[in-house]
Scaffold this motif. Structure first.
Motif, PDB file in Angstrom:
ATOM      1  N   ALA A   5       0.960  -1.021   0.000  1.00  0.00           N
ATOM      2  CA  ALA A   5      -0.321  -0.089   0.439  1.00  0.00           C
ATOM      3  C   ALA A   5       0.516   1.155  -0.123  1.00  0.00           C
ATOM      4  O   ALA A   5       1.674   0.996   0.819  1.00  0.00           O
ATOM      5  CB  ALA A   5      -0.748  -0.054   1.013  1.00  0.00           C
ATOM      6  N   ARG A   7       0.937   5.128   1.204  1.00  0.00           N
ATOM      7  CA  ARG A   7       0.227   6.216   2.021  1.00  0.00           C
ATOM      8  C   ARG A   7       0.880   7.238   1.914  1.00  0.00           C
ATOM      9  O   ARG A   7       1.967   7.600   2.661  1.00  0.00           O
ATOM     10  CB  ARG A   7       0.456   5.465   3.224  1.00  0.00           C
ATOM     11  CG  ARG A   7      -0.324   4.329   3.392  1.00  0.00           C
ATOM     12  CD  ARG A   7      -0.391   3.371   5.160  1.00  0.00           C
ATOM     13  NE  ARG A   7      -0.970   2.107   5.116  1.00  0.00           N
ATOM     14  CZ  ARG A   7      -2.450   1.885   5.774  1.00  0.00           C
ATOM     15  NH1 ARG A   7      -2.903   3.209   5.354  1.00  0.00           N
ATOM     16  NH2 ARG A   7      -2.558   0.740   5.354  1.00  0.00           N
ATOM     17  N   VAL A  29      -4.171  10.260   1.661  1.00  0.00           N
ATOM     18  CA  VAL A  29      -4.775   8.837   0.395  1.00  0.00           C
ATOM     19  C   VAL A  29      -3.797   7.613   0.725  1.00  0.00           C
ATOM     20  O   VAL A  29      -2.881   7.277   0.716  1.00  0.00           O
ATOM     21  CB  VAL A  29      -4.344   9.395  -0.823  1.00  0.00           C
ATOM     22  CG1 VAL A  29      -3.908   8.277  -1.925  1.00  0.00           C
ATOM     23  CG2 VAL A  29      -5.058  10.683  -1.115  1.00  0.00           C
ATOM     24  N   SER A  31      -3.379   3.749  -1.219  1.00  0.00           N
ATOM     25  CA  SER A  31      -3.906   3.018  -2.200  1.00  0.00           C
ATOM     26  C   SER A  31      -3.004   1.566  -2.138  1.00  0.00           C
ATOM     27  O   SER A  31      -1.526   2.091  -1.738  1.00  0.00           O
ATOM     28  CB  SER A  31      -3.487   3.841  -3.862  1.00  0.00           C
ATOM     29  OG  SER A  31      -3.464   3.788  -5.238  1.00  0.00           O
ATOM     30  N   ASN A  32      -3.637   1.218  -3.429  1.00  0.00           N
ATOM     31  CA  ASN A  32      -2.448  -0.443  -3.544  1.00  0.00           C
ATOM     32  C   ASN A  32      -3.343  -1.374  -4.852  1.00  0.00           C
ATOM     33  O   ASN A  32      -4.147  -0.391  -5.339  1.00  0.00           O
ATOM     34  CB  ASN A  32      -3.029  -1.105  -2.326  1.00  0.00           C
ATOM     35  CG  ASN A  32      -4.464  -2.085  -2.193  1.00  0.00           C
ATOM     36  OD1 ASN A  32      -5.452  -1.952  -2.859  1.00  0.00           O
ATOM     37  ND2 ASN A  32      -4.309  -2.287  -0.238  1.00  0.00           N
ATOM     38  N   LYS A  34      -6.084  -2.592  -5.479  1.00  0.00           N
ATOM     39  CA  LYS A  34      -7.302  -3.070  -5.254  1.00  0.00           C
ATOM     40  C   LYS A  34      -7.796  -2.041  -4.714  1.00  0.00           C
ATOM     41  O   LYS A  34      -8.972  -1.996  -4.469  1.00  0.00           O
ATOM     42  CB  LYS A  34      -7.793  -4.302  -4.283  1.00  0.00           C
ATOM     43  CG  LYS A  34      -7.478  -5.457  -5.210  1.00  0.00           C
ATOM     44  CD  LYS A  34      -7.611  -7.030  -4.108  1.00  0.00           C
ATOM     45  CE  LYS A  34      -7.280  -7.919  -5.362  1.00  0.00           C
ATOM     46  NZ  LYS A  34      -7.960  -9.354  -4.675  1.00  0.00           N
ATOM     47  N   ARG A  35      -7.398  -0.499  -4.401  1.00  0.00           N
ATOM     48  CA  ARG A  35      -8.097  -0.237  -3.717  1.00  0.00           C
ATOM     49  C   ARG A  35      -7.621   1.509  -3.966  1.00  0.00           C
ATOM     50  O   ARG A  35      -5.897   1.580  -3.039  1.00  0.00           O
ATOM     51  CB  ARG A  35      -8.276  -0.378  -2.395  1.00  0.00           C
ATOM     52  CG  ARG A  35      -9.066   0.959  -0.810  1.00  0.00           C
ATOM     53  CD  ARG A  35      -8.433   0.099   0.952  1.00  0.00           C
ATOM     54  NE  ARG A  35      -9.511   1.068   1.570  1.00  0.00           N
ATOM     55  CZ  ARG A  35     -10.582   0.569   1.562  1.00  0.00           C
ATOM     56  NH1 ARG A  35     -11.215  -0.816   1.442  1.00  0.00           N
ATOM     57  NH2 ARG A  35     -10.966   1.660   2.610  1.00  0.00           N
ATOM     58  N   PHE A  36      -8.236   2.813  -3.972  1.00  0.00           N
ATOM     59  CA  PHE A  36      -8.051   3.712  -4.233  1.00  0.00           C
ATOM     60  C   PHE A  36      -8.646   4.564  -2.826  1.00  0.00           C
ATOM     61  O   PHE A  36     -10.141   4.854  -2.462  1.00  0.00           O
ATOM     62  CB  PHE A  36      -7.446   4.146  -5.396  1.00  0.00           C
ATOM     63  CG  PHE A  36      -7.689   5.853  -5.423  1.00  0.00           C
ATOM     64  CD1 PHE A  36      -6.076   5.952  -4.940  1.00  0.00           C
ATOM     65  CD2 PHE A  36      -8.436   6.846  -5.814  1.00  0.00           C
ATOM     66  CE1 PHE A  36      -5.798   7.274  -5.523  1.00  0.00           C
ATOM     67  CE2 PHE A  36      -7.953   8.490  -5.389  1.00  0.00           C
ATOM     68  CZ  PHE A  36      -6.506   8.781  -5.088  1.00  0.00           C
ATOM     69  N   GLU A  37      -8.461   5.322  -2.022  1.00  0.00           N
ATOM     70  CA  GLU A  37      -9.070   5.807  -1.119  1.00  0.00           C
ATOM     71  C   GLU A  37      -8.531   7.164  -0.557  1.00  0.00           C
ATOM     72  O   GLU A  37      -6.595   7.149  -0.456  1.00  0.00           O
ATOM     73  CB  GLU A  37      -9.276   4.543   0.448  1.00  0.00           C
ATOM     74  CG  GLU A  37      -9.944   5.841   1.522  1.00  0.00           C
ATOM     75  CD  GLU A  37     -10.332   5.140   2.412  1.00  0.00           C
ATOM     76  OE1 GLU A  37     -11.203   4.750   3.917  1.00  0.00           O
ATOM     77  OE2 GLU A  37      -9.398   3.550   2.777  1.00  0.00           O
ATOM     78  N   THR A  56     -14.085   6.408  -1.256  1.00  0.00           N
ATOM     79  CA  THR A  56     -13.133   4.747  -1.700  1.00  0.00           C
ATOM     80  C   THR A  56     -13.280   4.118  -2.924  1.00  0.00           C
ATOM     81  O   THR A  56     -14.664   4.342  -3.501  1.00  0.00           O
ATOM     82  CB  THR A  56     -13.398   4.234  -1.004  1.00  0.00           C
ATOM     83  OG1 THR A  56     -13.199   4.863   0.450  1.00  0.00           O
ATOM     84  CG2 THR A  56     -12.345   2.409  -1.150  1.00  0.00           C
ATOM     85  N   PRO A  64     -13.666  -0.588 -11.881  1.00  0.00           N
ATOM     86  CA  PRO A  64     -13.826   0.369 -10.284  1.00  0.00           C
ATOM     87  C   PRO A  64     -14.600  -0.163  -9.565  1.00  0.00           C
ATOM     88  O   PRO A  64     -15.947   0.352 -10.532  1.00  0.00           O
ATOM     89  CB  PRO A  64     -13.222   1.365 -10.521  1.00  0.00           C
ATOM     90  CG  PRO A  64     -13.173   1.733 -11.944  1.00  0.00           C
ATOM     91  CD  PRO A  64     -13.038   0.118 -13.025  1.00  0.00           C
TER      92      PRO A  64
END
Length: 167
Positions: A5, A7, A29, A31-32, A34-37, A56, A64
């Motif tokens: 991830a 960060r 933020v 992010s990895n 599978k995830r963008f938050e 998210t 997405p």
């Protein structure tokens, strides 16, 4: 970070862009693959305007999926518009604007033909009310992509609409 991830946490007191100072900026933020938050997006002051947002987006391999929300509030939005490069001096369409409140929502949904993204923006500035709904469908390469948008401007004061279009 853990699990690959990224960060990112940024806090900036002030930055100058397009001749406008943006102050009290915070961005967090995560992010990895599978995830963008966006846990925090806050521009505390841009010429009296404040921009906040977060949300998210997930991707489990189907495209997405998720929601991002943004809010703009201002006594006078012209500082924010200058920061964004959209306001070019006195005597133009921005004279129709005033106390401003806009909400924007970006929704992404996976579909068989590729991701579908909808953007909804609603709000008011001065005597003007505005709404925009835009949708992009089938965003995969080689698919039959479509874009659609609809919107409207209204006002109880016809002079505000005339000013907005330069009349």
């Amino acid at each position: 970070g853990a699990n690959g991830a990224l960060r990112l946490a940024v806090k900036i007191g002030s930055v100058l862009l397009n001749g406008v100072a943006a102050e009290n900026i915070a961005l967090n933020v995560v992010s990895n693959a599978k995830r963008f938050e966006i846990t925090t997006l806050d521009i505390g002051n841009v010429g009296g305007a404040r921009l906040q947002g977060g949300g998210t987006l997930l991707d489990e391999g189907n495209g997405p999926e998720g929601v991002l929300n943004f809010k703009l509030a201002a006594q006078d939005p012209r500082g924010f518009l200058r920061l964004a490069g959209l306001e070019y001096g006195a005597g133009n369409w921005t004279e129709a604007l005033g106390v401003t409140q806009f909400d924007a929502k970006v929704t992404a949904v996976p579909q068989k033909s590729g991701p579908e993204v909808e953007v909804v923006v609603r709000g008011s500035s001065g005597a003007l009310n505005a709404e925009l709904v835009a949708t992009a469908r089938a965003l995969e390469k080689g698919s039959n992509m479509s874009l659609a948008a609809s919107g409207g401007l209204s006002s109880a004061d016809s002079a505000a609409l005339a000013k907005l279009v330069g009349v």
